[in-house]
Design a protein around this motif. Structure first.
Motif, PDB file in Angstrom:
ATOM      1  N   THR A 353       0.887  -1.395  -0.024  1.00  0.00           N
ATOM      2  CA  THR A 353       0.002   0.041   0.591  1.00  0.00           C
ATOM      3  C   THR A 353       0.774   1.295  -0.220  1.00  0.00           C
ATOM      4  N   LEU A 354       0.414   1.957  -0.857  1.00  0.00           N
ATOM      5  CA  LEU A 354       1.408   3.675  -1.094  1.00  0.00           C
ATOM      6  C   LEU A 354       0.479   4.599  -0.239  1.00  0.00           C
ATOM      7  N   PHE A 355       0.973   5.368  -0.260  1.00  0.00           N
ATOM      8  CA  PHE A 355       0.814   7.161  -0.178  1.00  0.00           C
ATOM      9  C   PHE A 355       0.744   7.823  -0.580  1.00  0.00           C
ATOM     10  N   ILE A 356      -0.175   8.161  -1.261  1.00  0.00           N
ATOM     11  CA  ILE A 356      -0.363   8.730  -2.400  1.00  0.00           C
ATOM     12  C   ILE A 356      -1.184  10.262  -1.727  1.00  0.00           C
ATOM     13  N   GLU A 357      -0.512  11.508  -1.425  1.00  0.00           N
ATOM     14  CA  GLU A 357      -0.644  12.959  -1.181  1.00  0.00           C
ATOM     15  C   GLU A 357      -1.879  13.396  -2.283  1.00  0.00           C
ATOM     16  N   ASN A 358      -3.193  13.257  -0.959  1.00  0.00           N
ATOM     17  CA  ASN A 358      -4.063  13.850  -2.246  1.00  0.00           C
ATOM     18  C   ASN A 358      -4.568  13.273  -3.602  1.00  0.00           C
ATOM     19  N   GLY A 359      -3.698  11.920  -3.617  1.00  0.00           N
ATOM     20  CA  GLY A 359      -4.185  11.302  -4.763  1.00  0.00           C
ATOM     21  C   GLY A 359      -4.369  11.563  -5.911  1.00  0.00           C
ATOM     22  N   ARG A 360      -3.194  12.434  -6.491  1.00  0.00           N
ATOM     23  CA  ARG A 360      -2.780  13.048  -7.263  1.00  0.00           C
ATOM     24  C   ARG A 360      -1.001  12.645  -7.526  1.00  0.00           C
ATOM     25  N   ILE A 361      -1.334  11.550  -8.701  1.00  0.00           N
ATOM     26  CA  ILE A 361      -0.497  10.993  -9.340  1.00  0.00           C
ATOM     27  C   ILE A 361       0.083  11.583 -10.691  1.00  0.00           C
ATOM     28  N   LEU A 362       1.349  12.204 -10.221  1.00  0.00           N
ATOM     29  CA  LEU A 362       2.103  12.952 -11.023  1.00  0.00           C
ATOM     30  C   LEU A 362       3.400  12.936 -11.285  1.00  0.00           C
ATOM     31  N   LYS A 407      12.311  -1.770  -5.285  1.00  0.00           N
ATOM     32  CA  LYS A 407      12.559  -0.981  -5.946  1.00  0.00           C
ATOM     33  C   LYS A 407      12.564   0.124  -6.678  1.00  0.00           C
ATOM     34  N   LEU A 408      11.474  -0.351  -7.562  1.00  0.00           N
ATOM     35  CA  LEU A 408      10.942   0.945  -8.656  1.00  0.00           C
ATOM     36  C   LEU A 408      10.213   2.112  -7.847  1.00  0.00           C
ATOM     37  N   ALA A 409       9.025   1.421  -6.826  1.00  0.00           N
ATOM     38  CA  ALA A 409       8.659   2.575  -6.138  1.00  0.00           C
ATOM     39  C   ALA A 409       9.682   3.017  -5.453  1.00  0.00           C
ATOM     40  N   ARG A 410      10.730   2.855  -4.775  1.00  0.00           N
ATOM     41  CA  ARG A 410      11.495   3.775  -4.160  1.00  0.00           C
ATOM     42  C   ARG A 410      12.361   4.691  -5.064  1.00  0.00           C
ATOM     43  N   GLN A 411      13.013   3.961  -6.367  1.00  0.00           N
ATOM     44  CA  GLN A 411      13.424   4.922  -7.241  1.00  0.00           C
ATOM     45  C   GLN A 411      12.231   5.793  -7.564  1.00  0.00           C
ATOM     46  N   HIS A 412      11.140   6.134  -7.768  1.00  0.00           N
ATOM     47  CA  HIS A 412      10.535   6.648  -8.284  1.00  0.00           C
ATOM     48  C   HIS A 412       9.865   7.837  -7.299  1.00  0.00           C
ATOM     49  N   GLY A 413       9.800   7.426  -5.673  1.00  0.00           N
ATOM     50  CA  GLY A 413       9.123   8.239  -5.030  1.00  0.00           C
ATOM     51  C   GLY A 413       7.956   7.226  -3.708  1.00  0.00           C
ATOM     52  N   LEU A 414       7.627   6.412  -4.769  1.00  0.00           N
ATOM     53  CA  LEU A 414       6.472   5.974  -3.863  1.00  0.00           C
ATOM     54  C   LEU A 414       6.628   5.861  -2.731  1.00  0.00           C
ATOM     55  N   ILE A 415       7.729   4.746  -2.031  1.00  0.00           N
ATOM     56  CA  ILE A 415       7.739   5.207  -0.760  1.00  0.00           C
ATOM     57  C   ILE A 415       8.346   5.735   0.170  1.00  0.00           C
ATOM     58  N   GLU A 416       7.736   6.515   0.876  1.00  0.00           N
ATOM     59  CA  GLU A 416       8.704   7.562   1.828  1.00  0.00           C
ATOM     60  C   GLU A 416       9.047   7.172   3.291  1.00  0.00           C
ATOM     61  N   ASP A 417       9.812   6.632   3.638  1.00  0.00           N
ATOM     62  CA  ASP A 417      10.085   5.663   5.039  1.00  0.00           C
ATOM     63  C   ASP A 417       9.775   7.258   6.172  1.00  0.00           C
ATOM     64  N   GLU A 418       9.017   8.282   6.182  1.00  0.00           N
ATOM     65  CA  GLU A 418       9.406   9.301   6.448  1.00  0.00           C
ATOM     66  C   GLU A 418       8.161   9.861   6.830  1.00  0.00           C
ATOM     67  N   VAL A 419       7.093   9.233   6.234  1.00  0.00           N
ATOM     68  CA  VAL A 419       5.945   9.849   6.054  1.00  0.00           C
ATOM     69  C   VAL A 419       5.225   9.867   7.483  1.00  0.00           C
ATOM     70  N   SER A 420       4.374  10.654   8.148  1.00  0.00           N
ATOM     71  CA  SER A 420       4.239  10.753   9.715  1.00  0.00           C
ATOM     72  C   SER A 420       2.668  10.254   9.443  1.00  0.00           C
ATOM     73  N   ASP A 421       2.157  10.021  11.082  1.00  0.00           N
ATOM     74  CA  ASP A 421       1.153   9.486  10.491  1.00  0.00           C
ATOM     75  C   ASP A 421       0.273  10.464  10.325  1.00  0.00           C
ATOM     76  N   GLN A 422       0.057  11.619  11.100  1.00  0.00           N
ATOM     77  CA  GLN A 422      -0.500  12.973  10.755  1.00  0.00           C
ATOM     78  C   GLN A 422      -1.186  13.081   8.817  1.00  0.00           C
ATOM     79  N   LYS A 423      -0.236  13.239   8.388  1.00  0.00           N
ATOM     80  CA  LYS A 423       0.300  13.199   6.362  1.00  0.00           C
ATOM     81  C   LYS A 423      -0.870  11.480   6.671  1.00  0.00           C
ATOM     82  N   LEU A 424      -0.728  10.632   6.868  1.00  0.00           N
ATOM     83  CA  LEU A 424      -1.293   8.986   6.650  1.00  0.00           C
ATOM     84  C   LEU A 424      -3.482   9.225   6.369  1.00  0.00           C
TER      85      LEU A 424
END
Length: 566
Positions: A353-362, A407-424
């Motif tokens: 499961t990937l966090f997509i801020e505001n659901g905007r894929i760009l 690997k693909l997800a991390r290379q393209h910024g789709l995984i961020e290890d430091e996303v806060s619970d509040q953002k989520l």
């Protein structure tokens, strides 16, 4: 009902009645290259085909100075029951967004589907034909019909989820419009002298939009109380045996009109699986026949229940479905967020499961999210699952593919290890610049708003906590702020109504605490309130529960009678 028959019908009823089962003159409008928009009744009718006419409000004034009409375009919302989409379908929508939309993005929505924004008239038919080619459509994702059916998206309990998802698809198909208008207009279907019939929706369709969900406890990730009709999955020994049926939820309201209000759904009782479609049809047809067709502000199912009485409505559903509701089976909601990162399913495959801020894929500078999703789609052997919280699940990943996908997800910024619970746990609707109803910023304001909230929480020593925080640009409810612990509802440029007191599991509506205040005033209020929460809370007490216990706001118990109490 008889008390509705003598009132003057709204003009939308005329539009539907005269539309020839949703055809109108849309085909003729498509050929008119003197305007980028749709005229007269077609402006409303295209909604039944899954589209809203919009324009870029950021440049509206400048175009007016140049004596140009607004930059008319459409937003399309796909029909995607349960939010499941294949890699092949994803690549097709990715390509279209890149080549034929003004913004180039794919927007994941709170209705568990995706939207294209900024499609110009010459590309509209091409868009529908592209969707059809990969087995998708946008029929009945807007307008006075049953819209995209939501389903709990986390596939950890994959057998139960698959059963629930199958029912979400069946419900969607059963309640779809039967008119051939969609195929004729967009897919060059053969034009026949119409013998269309709408046995469920009726020739004038529903009085207002209608929303349906299938939810698997303990996750309330679809926010059942935001919807007209909800099927709560009841399982025995891992097998789906039936549903508790909840009716009459909805969050939209109108500023200044106290006859409108958000409302929780009522629990009608339990039905076995084989009666699911009968009950769905009975609820829809009862609302079809009894709903308010004179005042669209009071046309939703929630107002019908208030007007005729819950027991009267329930009895009519039982009569039409040929059933008697049994007592509801016990269930419990423990949360409604998505479970991020890798989870192993019972079949040995994995789900990311990937966090997509505001659901905007760009593709953003340093974070090419859209490219990353496409790269994953090119190698992924499972499917994608869109969540009702605007996030994305890469589902059904075989163990040997897990490293490649990560690997693909991390290379393209789709995984961020430091996303806060509040953002989520924060969410916003699209709002400006494209939504014509928007009164204030939402999607574009959310990152700043969350950062300011996090700074306040850090200041008071609760930075490791989270608050369900939602912003919507108008009172129509798309961002589901009326089920948040802190909900901001747009009132004007830079101004919001501040609502407090929802809970973490989405079963309590928040009450307005301050009206029409600026973003700076909101943060000042939250600074004081969060300071009190940090000092005065009981062990494990959430912010929403605290403001109720501390009598900062009174709980909303019965929306029709006490939502506007202070």
């Amino acid at each position: 009902m008889s008390d509705q028959q003598d009132q003057k019908l709204s003009d939308n009823e005329r539009i539907k009645r005269e539309s020839n089962f949703l055809r109108g003159t849309i085909s003729e409008d498509l050929k008119d290259d003197l305007t980028g928009g749709f005229t007269a009744d077609n402006f409303q009718l295209i909604r039944f085909h899954g589209m809203y006419q919009q324009d870029d409000r950021d440049i509206r004034a400048e175009r007016s100075k140049q004596k140009l009409e607004p930059l008319h375009n459409v937003m399309l919302r796909c029909r995607l029951p349960g939010g499941v989409i294949t890699p092949k379908q994803w690549l097709a929508i990715d390509k279209f967004a890149e080549e034929h939309s003004l913004y180039g993005s794919i927007r994941l929505t709170t209705r568990q589907t995706f939207q294209f924004h900024g499609v110009l008239k010459p590309h509209i038919k091409m868009m529908h034909q592209m969707l059809d080619k990969v087995g998708l459509d946008s029929l009945a994702t807007a307008g006075d019909v049953n819209r995209n059916v939501l389903c709990t998206s986390n596939p950890v309990e994959s057998k139960l989820h698959q059963q629930a998802y199958d029912w979400a698809k069946k419900i969607s198909e059963h309640l779809l419009p039967k008119t051939r208008a969609y195929a004729e207009i967009w897919l060059d279907g053969e034009k026949l002298e119409t013998t269309d019939e709408e046995p469920v929706l009726g020739s004038n369709y529903l009085p207002r939009k209608f929303k349906t969900t299938v939810v698997i406890p303990p996750q309330n990730d679809v926010d059942v109380h935001a919807n007209d009709l909800n099927f709560v999955a009841i399982a025995e020994q891992g097998e789906l045996v039936g549903f508790n049926v909840l009716v009459g939820g909805g969050l939209a309201m109108t500023h200044g009109d106290k006859s409108t209000y958000p409302r929780k759904a009522d629990d009608f009782g339990f039905v076995p699986l084989e009666k699911t479609l009968d009950v769905a049809e009975a609820v829809v047809t009862t609302q079809r026949d009894w709903g308010n067709r004179s005042n669209r502000k009071n046309a939703k199912t929630k107002y019908t229940l208030e007007r005729v009485g819950v027991e009267t409505f329930k009895a009519e559903v039982e009569k039409r479905a040929g059933i008697q509701f049994a007592d509801s089976k016990p269930y419990e909601f423990t949360g409604r967020g998505d479970r991020f990162g890798w989870v192993e399913g019972i079949d040995g495959n994995y789900h990311l499961t990937l966090f997509i801020e505001n659901g905007r894929i760009l593709d953003y500078p340093g974070k090419p999210l859209k490219t990353g999703c496409a790269e994953i789609a090119r190698v992924h052997q499972g499917d994608f699952r869109l969540t009702a919280n605007q996030n994305l699940i890469i589902a059904g990943v075989a163990p040997e593919q897990k490293a490649t996908i990560e690997k693909l997800a991390r290379q393209h910024g789709l995984i961020e290890d430091e996303v806060s619970d509040q953002k989520l746990n924060s969410m916003a609707c699209v709002s400006l610049p494209t939504c014509p109803l928007a009164m204030a910023e939402a999607e574009r304001y959310l990152p700043t708003a969350v950062a300011e909230l996090e700074a306040i929480m850090d200041k008071h020593g609760v930075g490791d906590e989270h608050i369900i925080y939602r912003i919507t640009g108008c009172p129509n409810g798309c961002g589901r702020a009326m089920l948040a612990e802190i909900g901001l509802v747009g009132k004007g440029p830079g101004k919001y109504n501040l609502h407090l007191g929802g809970n973490r599991i989405g079963t309590r509506i928040p009450r307005m605490y301050r009206e029409n205040i600026s973003d700076k005033e909101i943060m000042h209020e939250l600074d004081t309130l969060i300071g009190r929460w940090a000092k005065e809370r009981e062990q494990g007490e959430s912010f929403g529960d605290f403001v109720i216990r501390a009598e900062i706001v009174k709980p909303v118990v019965d929306s029709a009678r006490d939502f506007y109490d202070q």
